[in-house]
Design a protein around this motif. Structure first.
Motif, short mmCIF file in Angstrom:
data_model
loop_
_atom_site.label_atom_id
_atom_site.label_comp_id
_atom_site.label_asym_id
_atom_site.label_seq_id
_atom_site.Cartn_x
_atom_site.Cartn_y
_atom_site.Cartn_z
N THR A 111 0.50 -1.12 0.15
CA THR A 111 -0.05 0.02 0.11
C THR A 111 0.59 1.20 -0.29
OG1 THR A 111 -0.50 0.29 2.41
CG2 THR A 111 -1.80 -0.61 1.24
N VAL A 112 1.88 0.90 0.38
CA VAL A 112 3.53 2.44 0.40
C VAL A 112 3.96 2.45 -1.19
CG1 VAL A 112 3.14 3.14 2.19
CG2 VAL A 112 4.49 1.72 2.14
N GLY A 113 3.80 1.42 -1.86
CA GLY A 113 4.43 0.98 -3.33
C GLY A 113 5.37 0.69 -2.79
N LEU A 114 5.94 -0.69 -1.64
CA LEU A 114 6.42 -1.33 -1.98
C LEU A 114 7.04 -3.01 -2.20
CD1 LEU A 114 8.21 -0.50 1.50
CD2 LEU A 114 8.76 0.76 -0.68
N PRO A 115 7.17 -2.96 -2.90
CA PRO A 115 7.17 -4.05 -4.38
C PRO A 115 7.67 -6.03 -3.00
CG PRO A 115 9.37 -3.74 -4.51
CD PRO A 115 8.76 -2.57 -3.67
N HIS A 116 7.34 -6.44 -3.48
CA HIS A 116 7.22 -8.24 -2.27
C HIS A 116 8.60 -8.63 -2.74
CE1 HIS A 116 3.19 -8.92 -1.70
NE2 HIS A 116 2.34 -8.13 -2.40
N ASP A 117 9.14 -8.43 -3.79
CA ASP A 117 11.04 -9.23 -3.94
C ASP A 117 11.65 -8.26 -3.08
OD1 ASP A 117 10.87 -6.74 -5.75
OD2 ASP A 117 12.10 -7.11 -7.39
N MET A 118 11.82 -7.23 -2.69
CA MET A 118 12.57 -6.32 -1.95
C MET A 118 12.48 -6.85 -0.14
SD MET A 118 14.42 -5.10 -3.91
CE MET A 118 15.14 -4.29 -2.88
N MET A 119 11.02 -7.54 0.36
CA MET A 119 10.99 -7.98 1.65
C MET A 119 11.95 -8.95 1.90
SD MET A 119 9.34 -10.14 4.51
CE MET A 119 9.11 -11.45 3.16
N VAL A 120 12.81 -9.20 3.06
CA VAL A 120 13.10 -10.55 3.72
C VAL A 120 12.95 -10.28 5.06
CG1 VAL A 120 14.95 -8.15 4.13
CG2 VAL A 120 15.98 -10.77 3.95
N ALA A 121 12.86 -11.57 5.37
CA ALA A 121 12.95 -12.54 6.96
C ALA A 121 13.96 -12.52 7.49
CB ALA A 121 11.64 -13.00 6.24
N LEU A 122 14.60 -11.80 8.37
CA LEU A 122 15.47 -11.79 8.96
C LEU A 122 16.29 -12.92 9.64
CD1 LEU A 122 15.17 -8.17 9.79
CD2 LEU A 122 16.87 -8.46 7.83
N PRO A 123 17.20 -13.56 9.11
CA PRO A 123 17.53 -15.05 10.01
C PRO A 123 18.21 -14.52 11.50
CG PRO A 123 18.89 -14.93 7.84
CD PRO A 123 17.90 -13.09 8.49
N LYS A 124 18.41 -15.01 11.89
CA LYS A 124 18.69 -14.95 13.23
C LYS A 124 20.23 -15.08 14.12
CE LYS A 124 14.91 -17.67 15.49
NZ LYS A 124 14.26 -19.13 15.97
N SER A 125 20.51 -14.25 15.01
CA SER A 125 22.38 -14.29 14.98
C SER A 125 22.94 -14.13 16.85
CB SER A 125 22.37 -12.81 14.66
OG SER A 125 23.91 -12.38 14.65
N ASP A 126 23.26 -15.45 16.97
CA ASP A 126 23.97 -14.76 18.60
C ASP A 126 24.27 -14.20 18.95
OD1 ASP A 126 25.86 -15.97 16.85
OD2 ASP A 126 25.41 -17.85 18.34
N ALA A 127 25.15 -12.95 17.69
CA ALA A 127 25.91 -11.79 17.83
C ALA A 127 25.87 -11.10 19.11
CB ALA A 127 26.01 -11.03 15.91
N CYS A 128 24.47 -10.86 19.27
CA CYS A 128 23.82 -10.06 20.17
C CYS A 128 23.03 -10.57 21.30
CB CYS A 128 23.21 -9.17 19.62
SG CYS A 128 23.98 -7.48 18.20
N SER A 129 24.07 -11.03 21.56
CA SER A 129 22.62 -12.39 23.03
C SER A 129 22.88 -11.09 23.90
CB SER A 129 24.48 -12.89 23.20
OG SER A 129 25.62 -12.54 23.90
N SER A 130 22.79 -10.13 24.40
CA SER A 130 22.16 -9.64 25.88
C SER A 130 20.44 -9.94 25.62
CB SER A 130 22.93 -8.34 26.06
OG SER A 130 22.70 -6.99 25.16
N GLY A 131 19.97 -9.70 24.02
CA GLY A 131 18.30 -9.56 23.66
C GLY A 131 17.79 -8.53 23.36
N GLY A 132 19.26 -7.10 23.98
CA GLY A 132 18.29 -5.89 23.71
C GLY A 132 18.37 -5.26 25.07
N GLN A 133 18.51 -5.85 25.82
CA GLN A 133 18.73 -5.72 27.91
C GLN A 133 19.64 -4.94 28.19
OE1 GLN A 133 15.80 -5.93 28.91
NE2 GLN A 133 15.29 -7.04 27.40
N GLY A 134 21.39 -4.68 27.58
CA GLY A 134 22.26 -4.16 27.59
C GLY A 134 22.84 -2.74 26.95
N ALA A 135 23.39 -1.81 28.22
CA ALA A 135 23.44 0.05 27.41
C ALA A 135 24.49 0.04 26.82
CB ALA A 135 23.37 0.25 29.05
N PRO A 136 24.62 0.53 25.80
CA PRO A 136 26.22 0.86 25.49
C PRO A 136 27.30 0.93 25.52
CG PRO A 136 24.51 2.17 24.81
CD PRO A 136 23.98 1.72 25.90
#
Length: 184
Positions: free
Chosen positions: A159-184
């Motif tokens: 509906t905002v003009g973006l095509p299906h072929d530009m969609m990506v389902a992001l694979p999981k990664s363990d590079a950031c293991s704190s799950g967003g809880q840590g501070a920079p």
């Protein structure tokens, strides 16, 4: 000077009209939206995104609601050199659920749809490297989005003009293991 001012005014008018059709979640509640989200899918017409979409990984956004109606967001994004962390203030503009993020070049951010407990669809209109582009992200409270959440996301972005072929389902990664809880 006059041409520069005119071009900036035209861009602002175009940004205003481009985002006018994108609605915000009715009765958006920033406190319910707060917490850890996984960004599990994305679609964009950004040149940088097109060049890197096959290498992107799932990342987290840990959201805190402020008393002013803003969102304080801590992101942990896996990259080739490990976990990249950044903080950004999503500044409320107008109605609840509508923001801008000057530090990231996000001119217009809208929480389009959310049930608060499992998914959210977030629309972003941004400027990167001098080019304007649209980005839509699917947030999930878990690393696996439900089929209904994915359908809502896939029904919205065309509906905002973006095509299906530009969609990506992001694979999981363990590079950031704190799950967003840590501070920079």
């Amino acid at each position: 000077m006059g041409a520069t001012l005119l071009s900036r005014v035209l861009v602002l008018l175009w940004v205003t009209s481009a985002g006018a059709e994108v609605l915000v979640q009715p009765d958006f509640d920033a406190k319910k939206f707060a917490g850890l989200w996984y960004v599990v899918a994305m679609v964009s017409d950004c040149k940088v995104f097109r060049g890197s979409k096959d290498h992107l990984l799932m990342f987290t956004s840990n959201v805190t609601a402020t008393a002013e109606g803003n969102l304080s967001v801590h992101m942990e994004v896996p990259g080739p050199d490990g976990c990249n962390q950044m903080d950004a203030e999503y500044l409320r503009t107008g109605s609840q659920g509508h923001f801008r993020v000057p530090t990231l070049g996000y001119l217009d951010v809208r929480v389009v749809d959310t049930d608060y407990s499992s998914f959210a669809v977030v629309y972003i209109y941004k400027e990167l490297e001098g080019a304007l582009s649209t980005l839509v992200q699917l947030y999930s409270r878990t690393q696996e989005a439900s089929p209904q959440a994915m359908k809502t996301f896939q029904d919205f972005y065309p509906t905002v003009g973006l095509p299906h072929d530009m969609m990506v389902a992001l694979p999981k990664s363990d590079a950031c293991s704190s799950g967003g809880q840590g501070a920079p």
